[in-house]
Design an enzyme around this catalytic site. Structure first.
Site, mmCIF file in Angstrom:
data_model
loop_
_atom_site.group_PDB
_atom_site.id
_atom_site.type_symbol
_atom_site.label_atom_id
_atom_site.label_comp_id
_atom_site.label_asym_id
_atom_site.label_seq_id
_atom_site.Cartn_x
_atom_site.Cartn_y
_atom_site.Cartn_z
ATOM 1 N N ARG A 34 5.069 11.000 -2.610
ATOM 2 C CA ARG A 34 4.799 10.702 -1.211
ATOM 3 C C ARG A 34 6.026 10.975 -0.335
ATOM 4 O O ARG A 34 7.074 10.364 -0.536
ATOM 5 C CB ARG A 34 4.455 9.210 -1.135
ATOM 6 C CG ARG A 34 4.267 8.676 0.237
ATOM 7 C CD ARG A 34 4.234 7.156 0.220
ATOM 8 N NE ARG A 34 3.938 6.689 1.555
ATOM 9 C CZ ARG A 34 4.200 5.482 2.001
ATOM 10 N NH1 ARG A 34 4.742 4.583 1.216
ATOM 11 N NH2 ARG A 34 3.918 5.156 3.243
ATOM 12 N N ALA A 69 3.108 -0.766 4.858
ATOM 13 C CA ALA A 69 2.585 -0.879 6.228
ATOM 14 C C ALA A 69 2.110 -2.288 6.571
ATOM 15 O O ALA A 69 2.069 -2.655 7.754
ATOM 16 C CB ALA A 69 1.454 0.125 6.418
ATOM 17 N N GLU A 112 12.618 -9.365 2.236
ATOM 18 C CA GLU A 112 11.839 -8.187 2.653
ATOM 19 C C GLU A 112 12.687 -6.939 2.409
ATOM 20 O O GLU A 112 13.881 -6.935 2.734
ATOM 21 C CB GLU A 112 11.515 -8.300 4.148
ATOM 22 C CG GLU A 112 10.865 -7.039 4.709
ATOM 23 C CD GLU A 112 10.631 -7.104 6.219
ATOM 24 O OE1 GLU A 112 10.429 -8.207 6.760
ATOM 25 O OE2 GLU A 112 10.664 -6.031 6.846
ATOM 26 N N ASN A 135 8.288 -5.389 -0.830
ATOM 27 C CA ASN A 135 8.146 -4.221 0.038
ATOM 28 C C ASN A 135 6.659 -4.155 0.372
ATOM 29 O O ASN A 135 5.857 -3.651 -0.420
ATOM 30 C CB ASN A 135 8.601 -2.940 -0.647
ATOM 31 C CG ASN A 135 8.497 -1.752 0.302
ATOM 32 O OD1 ASN A 135 7.939 -1.863 1.395
ATOM 33 N ND2 ASN A 135 9.024 -0.609 -0.107
ATOM 34 N N TYR A 188 11.152 8.993 1.238
ATOM 35 C CA TYR A 188 11.105 7.933 0.232
ATOM 36 C C TYR A 188 11.733 8.310 -1.108
ATOM 37 O O TYR A 188 11.750 7.495 -2.030
ATOM 38 C CB TYR A 188 9.647 7.499 0.017
ATOM 39 C CG TYR A 188 9.004 6.931 1.262
ATOM 40 C CD1 TYR A 188 9.551 5.813 1.892
ATOM 41 C CD2 TYR A 188 7.859 7.500 1.808
ATOM 42 C CE1 TYR A 188 8.969 5.276 3.027
ATOM 43 C CE2 TYR A 188 7.270 6.982 2.955
ATOM 44 C CZ TYR A 188 7.819 5.866 3.560
ATOM 45 O OH TYR A 188 7.258 5.333 4.689
ATOM 46 N N ARG A 248 12.828 4.415 12.780
ATOM 47 C CA ARG A 248 11.586 5.195 12.754
ATOM 48 C C ARG A 248 10.702 4.853 13.969
ATOM 49 O O ARG A 248 11.203 4.356 14.971
ATOM 50 C CB ARG A 248 10.882 4.958 11.414
ATOM 51 C CG ARG A 248 11.754 5.443 10.228
ATOM 52 C CD ARG A 248 11.061 5.242 8.900
ATOM 53 N NE ARG A 248 9.820 6.022 8.821
ATOM 54 C CZ ARG A 248 8.896 5.845 7.883
ATOM 55 N NH1 ARG A 248 9.069 4.917 6.949
ATOM 56 N NH2 ARG A 248 7.811 6.583 7.872
ATOM 57 N N HIS A 302 12.774 -2.398 2.270
ATOM 58 C CA HIS A 302 12.174 -1.095 2.543
ATOM 59 C C HIS A 302 13.087 0.008 2.029
ATOM 60 O O HIS A 302 14.324 -0.118 2.111
ATOM 61 C CB HIS A 302 11.964 -0.898 4.049
ATOM 62 C CG HIS A 302 11.113 -1.958 4.647
ATOM 63 N ND1 HIS A 302 9.745 -1.960 4.536
ATOM 64 C CD2 HIS A 302 11.438 -3.083 5.319
ATOM 65 C CE1 HIS A 302 9.261 -3.036 5.129
ATOM 66 N NE2 HIS A 302 10.263 -3.731 5.609
ATOM 67 N N PRO A 310 0.796 -1.227 0.000
ATOM 68 C CA PRO A 310 0.000 0.000 0.000
ATOM 69 C C PRO A 310 0.828 1.278 0.000
ATOM 70 O O PRO A 310 1.865 1.359 0.668
ATOM 71 C CB PRO A 310 -0.821 -0.106 1.292
ATOM 72 C CG PRO A 310 -0.072 -1.059 2.147
ATOM 73 C CD PRO A 310 0.569 -2.039 1.202
ATOM 74 N N ASN A 311 0.338 2.221 -0.772
ATOM 75 C CA ASN A 311 0.885 3.586 -0.862
ATOM 76 C C ASN A 311 2.189 3.688 -1.655
ATOM 77 O O ASN A 311 2.663 4.792 -1.907
ATOM 78 C CB ASN A 311 1.066 4.212 0.539
ATOM 79 C CG ASN A 311 -0.238 4.261 1.302
ATOM 80 O OD1 ASN A 311 -1.216 4.793 0.788
ATOM 81 N ND2 ASN A 311 -0.287 3.681 2.475
HETATM 82 C C1 DQA Z 1 8.173 1.246 3.859
HETATM 83 C C2 DQA Z 1 8.244 1.397 5.383
HETATM 84 C C3 DQA Z 1 6.883 1.129 6.001
HETATM 85 O O1 DQA Z 1 6.958 1.282 7.414
HETATM 86 C C4 DQA Z 1 5.865 2.099 5.472
HETATM 87 O O2 DQA Z 1 4.585 1.802 5.991
HETATM 88 C C5 DQA Z 1 5.831 2.141 3.987
HETATM 89 C C6 DQA Z 1 7.101 2.139 3.260
HETATM 90 C C7 DQA Z 1 9.518 1.619 3.183
HETATM 91 O O3 DQA Z 1 9.723 1.226 2.034
HETATM 92 O O4 DQA Z 1 10.342 2.312 3.775
HETATM 93 O O5 DQA Z 1 4.782 2.256 3.365
HETATM 94 O O6 DQA Z 1 7.896 -0.117 3.552
#
Ligand code: DQA
Length: 147
Positions: A17, A76, A97, A73, A22, A106, A99, A9-10
């Site tokens: 964003r 959340a 995994e 990735n 990011y 964080r 990020h 998501p997102n």
């Molecule tokens: C993320 C880190 C997550 O905590 C966050 O919710 C994201 C992006 C990252 O790529 O840094 O949506 O996965």
């Protein structure tokens, strides 16, 4: 060899964003560059992004029997989704995994991952370069397993 890149998501908003966290690169560009990097290594990489947990679970199921490794990735959902964890373990496909941000630096709710303890490895904090590092790590792992 066939790999799958999953984004949660997102991450479709990358580029707009919170660029301080990011970066400025869009997901399209990241996906395209990673596909080229994979192709240069002789590997096919497909990609999929969704804001819906169930859609990601379904895509993991579809990967069964055809995909050798997954880069994920989960955004959340990393910190919340037992369903995604169960899907990844259910299909028994090795995964990395990743990020963009360093989640350990964080908020404390981002320190928990439902995926990390069963991942081949975790890459976090290198911005878009996390994707490249994750790909290299997964390929190195899969080639060792194959040999
Ligand atoms: C993320 C880190 C997550 O905590 C966050 O919710 C994201 C992006 C990252 O790529 O840094 O949506 O996965």
């Amino acid at each position: 060899m066939q790999l799958l890149l999953l984004n949660g998501p997102n991450l479709n908003l990358l580029g707009q964003r919170e660029p301080g966290l990011y970066g400025h690169q869009t997901l399209d560009v990241i996906e395209q560059q990673l596909k080229e990097r994979a192709a240069a290594a002789g590997v096919r990489l497909d990609s999929y992004q969704s804001n819906f947990e169930g859609a990601l679970v379904e895509r993991v199921h579809q990967a069964m029997g055809t995909v050798n490794g997954i880069l994920i990735n989960a955004g959340a959902f990393t910190h919340t989704s037992i369903a995604l964890r169960d899907a990844l373990l259910g299909v028994a496909i090795p995964y990395v995994e990743l990020h963009l941000s360093n989640t350990q630096a964080r908020e404390s709710f981002r320190h928990q991952s439902y995926l990390a303890d069963r991942a081949v490895g975790v890459v976090s904090g290198f911005g878009p370069f996390s994707y490249d590092l994750a790909l290299d790590g997964l390929l190195n792992y899969l080639r060792q397993v194959e040999a």
